[in-house]
Design an enzyme around this catalytic site. Structure first.
Site, mmCIF file in Angstrom:
data_model
loop_
_atom_site.group_PDB
_atom_site.id
_atom_site.type_symbol
_atom_site.label_atom_id
_atom_site.label_comp_id
_atom_site.label_asym_id
_atom_site.label_seq_id
_atom_site.Cartn_x
_atom_site.Cartn_y
_atom_site.Cartn_z
ATOM 1 N N ARG A 61 30.712 38.284 50.241
ATOM 2 C CA ARG A 61 30.938 36.843 50.304
ATOM 3 C C ARG A 61 31.954 36.519 51.391
ATOM 4 O O ARG A 61 32.764 37.348 51.775
ATOM 5 C CB ARG A 61 31.452 36.325 48.960
ATOM 6 C CG ARG A 61 30.425 36.305 47.849
ATOM 7 C CD ARG A 61 30.897 35.486 46.652
ATOM 8 N NE ARG A 61 32.304 35.693 46.322
ATOM 9 C CZ ARG A 61 33.271 34.815 46.566
ATOM 10 N NH1 ARG A 61 33.002 33.661 47.161
ATOM 11 N NH2 ARG A 61 34.518 35.078 46.220
ATOM 12 N N LYS A 215 25.776 32.566 44.694
ATOM 13 C CA LYS A 215 27.055 32.057 44.218
ATOM 14 C C LYS A 215 27.271 30.593 44.602
ATOM 15 O O LYS A 215 27.973 29.866 43.873
ATOM 16 C CB LYS A 215 28.197 32.925 44.753
ATOM 17 C CG LYS A 215 28.235 34.315 44.137
ATOM 18 C CD LYS A 215 28.386 34.262 42.604
ATOM 19 C CE LYS A 215 28.669 35.648 42.026
ATOM 20 N NZ LYS A 215 28.789 35.608 40.547
ATOM 21 N N HIS A 234 31.196 32.753 33.503
ATOM 22 C CA HIS A 234 30.904 33.885 34.383
ATOM 23 C C HIS A 234 31.004 35.136 33.520
ATOM 24 O O HIS A 234 32.071 35.720 33.357
ATOM 25 C CB HIS A 234 31.918 33.907 35.532
ATOM 26 C CG HIS A 234 31.660 34.974 36.546
ATOM 27 N ND1 HIS A 234 32.637 35.811 37.014
ATOM 28 C CD2 HIS A 234 30.523 35.341 37.191
ATOM 29 C CE1 HIS A 234 32.126 36.646 37.898
ATOM 30 N NE2 HIS A 234 30.848 36.382 38.015
ATOM 31 N N SER A 252 35.619 42.418 38.438
ATOM 32 C CA SER A 252 35.080 43.670 38.960
ATOM 33 C C SER A 252 35.967 44.837 38.572
ATOM 34 O O SER A 252 37.194 44.769 38.666
ATOM 35 C CB SER A 252 34.978 43.577 40.487
ATOM 36 O OG SER A 252 34.476 44.769 41.035
ATOM 37 N N LYS A 256 32.328 45.405 32.757
ATOM 38 C CA LYS A 256 31.443 44.375 32.199
ATOM 39 C C LYS A 256 29.978 44.809 32.218
ATOM 40 O O LYS A 256 29.265 44.701 31.212
ATOM 41 C CB LYS A 256 31.621 43.078 32.982
ATOM 42 C CG LYS A 256 30.737 41.919 32.520
ATOM 43 C CD LYS A 256 31.216 40.596 33.097
ATOM 44 C CE LYS A 256 31.093 40.525 34.603
ATOM 45 N NZ LYS A 256 29.730 40.185 35.059
ATOM 46 N N THR A 257 29.527 45.311 33.362
ATOM 47 C CA THR A 257 28.126 45.711 33.491
ATOM 48 C C THR A 257 27.816 46.908 32.602
ATOM 49 O O THR A 257 26.800 46.937 31.905
ATOM 50 C CB THR A 257 27.800 46.051 34.957
ATOM 51 O OG1 THR A 257 28.056 44.906 35.769
ATOM 52 C CG2 THR A 257 26.334 46.432 35.106
ATOM 53 N N ASP A 271 25.478 37.845 34.543
ATOM 54 C CA ASP A 271 26.421 37.187 35.444
ATOM 55 C C ASP A 271 26.822 35.770 35.050
ATOM 56 O O ASP A 271 28.005 35.456 35.045
ATOM 57 C CB ASP A 271 25.849 37.173 36.857
ATOM 58 C CG ASP A 271 26.936 36.957 37.905
ATOM 59 O OD1 ASP A 271 28.078 37.366 37.684
ATOM 60 O OD2 ASP A 271 26.639 36.368 38.953
ATOM 61 N N ARG A 342 24.231 46.321 47.391
ATOM 62 C CA ARG A 342 23.708 45.525 46.271
ATOM 63 C C ARG A 342 22.202 45.690 46.125
ATOM 64 O O ARG A 342 21.500 46.096 47.048
ATOM 65 C CB ARG A 342 24.008 44.045 46.514
ATOM 66 C CG ARG A 342 25.474 43.674 46.496
ATOM 67 C CD ARG A 342 25.952 43.379 45.100
ATOM 68 N NE ARG A 342 27.362 43.043 45.033
ATOM 69 C CZ ARG A 342 27.929 42.481 43.979
ATOM 70 N NH1 ARG A 342 27.209 42.188 42.915
ATOM 71 N NH2 ARG A 342 29.231 42.227 43.971
#
Length: 553
Positions: A61, A215, A234, A252, A256-257, A271, A342
């Protein structure tokens, strides 16, 4: 030059699409893949996925080039003190918009897709994305949802949004001198990821990173939804076999994932979600997962979704900025181009999913933090005011080695665990969370996936099996049956015992050899919380009962 109205913008875009001789609208998925390859926008890998690479400035980003048009109508709703809410003048935005129109007119091919964000039909947001790149259309096909039959009944039908994506074009630096930011080399930026929330149009000009499209649209959703009583989050969300919904919020590196991909729980999404009177619903149609160091044994669901073998026309997974060898195989551990490699893929490529991407009200909410200071317990319970405070703070640690000059863990605060994408004034999101927690009696827990026995460099990372057992205890309801001690420093409720867990580790001080050093480190972190709260939320209308729950106060 008079400012363009929303209707005139739409008319100009419609005219461009009508007059242009080579326009492809809402192509079938296989045709999108064909066009992407025919245009040489990607290569076919050995397993059938599409591999593509971006210029170096588009490997992530571009937060300093992500801008919001500052207008009289909406400016009072936006927290301009947040470092991520950067204004652009209406005049400059219209210059970019006119440049985009001229670029579109002169392209050999144009593409568009019509999609929505939001699995809950009552607030789906219609989006038309226009681009010169077929890969951008395939990305929207992976990430955004098909238009449903009841779209006319959506509360956001009047917010229909247009997004122009010109990933490989650049703005004229001289033309925007004094209007866009100066780069470290003294040149003017030639990139804009801009959104006009009043006229309902966004532009990605010069950024080829897929996340810029995703995003930008999530920021738009996160702005519109509170107006209709929907709390945007989020977070990841999953559902147990008995229909119990859980949310996992974390920055990050907090897990979480990993923790949301549970073989015993169906994934809604990883997400962005909305919480309204119906319950929880995912915004998107797919996942945009990090690939760096991905291991099949640790993340089998994600690995198989990305790297399964299929004919390329049936595949359509987009693998972005990952090393691919001449034989078409990938090396996910190679980060020479970027550690932010990604992959974009549809949710239905995962095996254990909630196909509707909707569930009831969350029974359990987990705030994940990787505390490298090693002063937070592995699990703690939060009452509603405490939950609103930790939601506001969005705390985790940045580790030594992640940036030049960092030798000690650095405290990172990202409001609502997603600061760059939450543009409204902070009290709006915090109060919405408080209202929903009290109405639906959701249990909130703070999970520390960071360090135990001493800070980073001294102690060790929390064992993933321990963390999973604590998460399971929270999800199963066991945590509702134990006794808690009120931690006066951090204003959290620390369990004294948990069935099947060594009680000694529940109090982080017990795991330190040097107890005095623990106290010093804990006081330091609490003071950092207090200082950040005063800086970020002083005068922002945060209720006193929430402020009193801030560590260090």
């Amino acid at each position: 030059m008079s400012e363009m109205t929303q209707s005139s913008i739409k008319e100009q875009l419609d005219s461009i699409l009508k007059i242009h001789t080579n326009v492809f609208g809402n192509l079938p998925r296989k045709e999108m893949i064909k066009h992407t390859l025919e245009n040489k926008e990607a290569l076919v890998s050995a397993n059938g996925a599409l591999a593509l690479w971006t210029p170096v400035e588009s490997t992530g980003r571009s937060p300093k080039d992500t801008l919001i048009v500052k207008r009289e109508k909406s400016e009072k709703n936006i927290d301009w003190d947040s470092p991520n809410n950067i204004p652009i003048s209406p005049e400059t935005f219209d210059m970019v918009l006119n440049d985009a129109f001229e670029v579109l007119k002169n392209k050999d091919k144009l593409y568009f897709t019509d999609r929505v964000l939001g699995a809950d039909h009552s607030y789906s947001l219609p989006i038309r994305t226009i681009s010169d790149k077929a890969q951008a259309m395939l990305f929207t096909d992976n990430m955004f949802r098909e238009i449903h039959d009841n779209i006319s009944k959506s509360l956001l039908i009047d917010k229909e949004f247009i997004l122009i994506a010109l990933p490989y074009n650049k703005l004229d630096r001289k033309k925007y001198e004094g209007r866009l930011r100066k780069l470290p080399n003294g040149k003017t930026s030639n990139m804009v990821i801009g959104m006009d929330l009043d006229r309902k149009i966004g532009i990605v000009f010069g950024s080829a990173y897929g996340g810029s499209v995703k995003k930008l649209m999530f920021t738009v959703m996160n702005y519109y939804l509170p107006e209709i009583g929907v709390l945007p989050l989020h977070c990841s969300a999953n559902e147990g076999s008995n229909g119990d919904c859980a949310l996992l919020l974390g920055l990050s590196g907090t897990g979480k994932t990993t923790l949301s991909a549970d073989q015993n729980r169906a994934l809604l999404g990883d997400d962005e979600h909305g919480w309204n009177d119906n319950g929880i619903a995912n915004f998107e149609n797919g996942c945009y997962a990090k690939l760096i160091n991905l291991k099949q044994d640790k993340e089998p669901e994600i690995f198989n979704a990305v790297f399964h073998d299929d004919d390329y026309l049936n595949h359509g997974v987009m693998i972005e900025n990952t090393m691919m060898y001449p034989d078409g195989s990938f090396d996910v551990d190679d980060e020479r181009l970027t550690p932010n490699s990604r992959s974009s893929y549809p949710l239905y490529f995962l095996k254990n999913i909630n196909k509707a991407s909707k569930s009831g009200h969350p029974k359990t909410i987990l705030f994940l933090t990787a505390d490298a200071n090693s002063v937070l317990p592995p699990i703690a319970k939060l009452n509603s005011e405490q939950a609103m405070l930790w939601f506001l703070m969005g705390y985790t640690s940045k580790l030594a080695g992640t940036e030049t000059g960092i030798t000690e863990p650095v405290s990172t605060f990202s409001r609502f665990f997603g600061e760059p994408f939450m543009p409204r004034n902070p009290d709006v999101y915090a109060n919405l969370l408080g209202e929903k927690l009290k109405k639906h009696n959701s249990n909130v827990y703070l999970i520390n996936t960071g360090w135990s026995g001493g800070p980073y460099g001294v102690g060790s990372r929390m064992d993933i099996n321990l963390t999973r057992s604590l998460v399971n205890a929270a999800l199963s309801g066991k945590m509702e049956e134990v006794e808690y001690i009120d931690d006066k420093r951090f204003h959290i409720l620390v369990p004294q015992t948990i069935p099947g867990v060594n009680s000694n580790i529940l109090n982080p001080k017990n795991t330190w050899k040097d107890k005095d050093a623990f106290e010093i480190r804990a006081d330091k972190l609490a003071q950092e919380f207090s200082n950040h709260f005063d800086k970020a939320y002083g005068g922002k209308g945060i209720d006193k009962s929430i402020e009193e729950q801030c560590p260090g106060k």
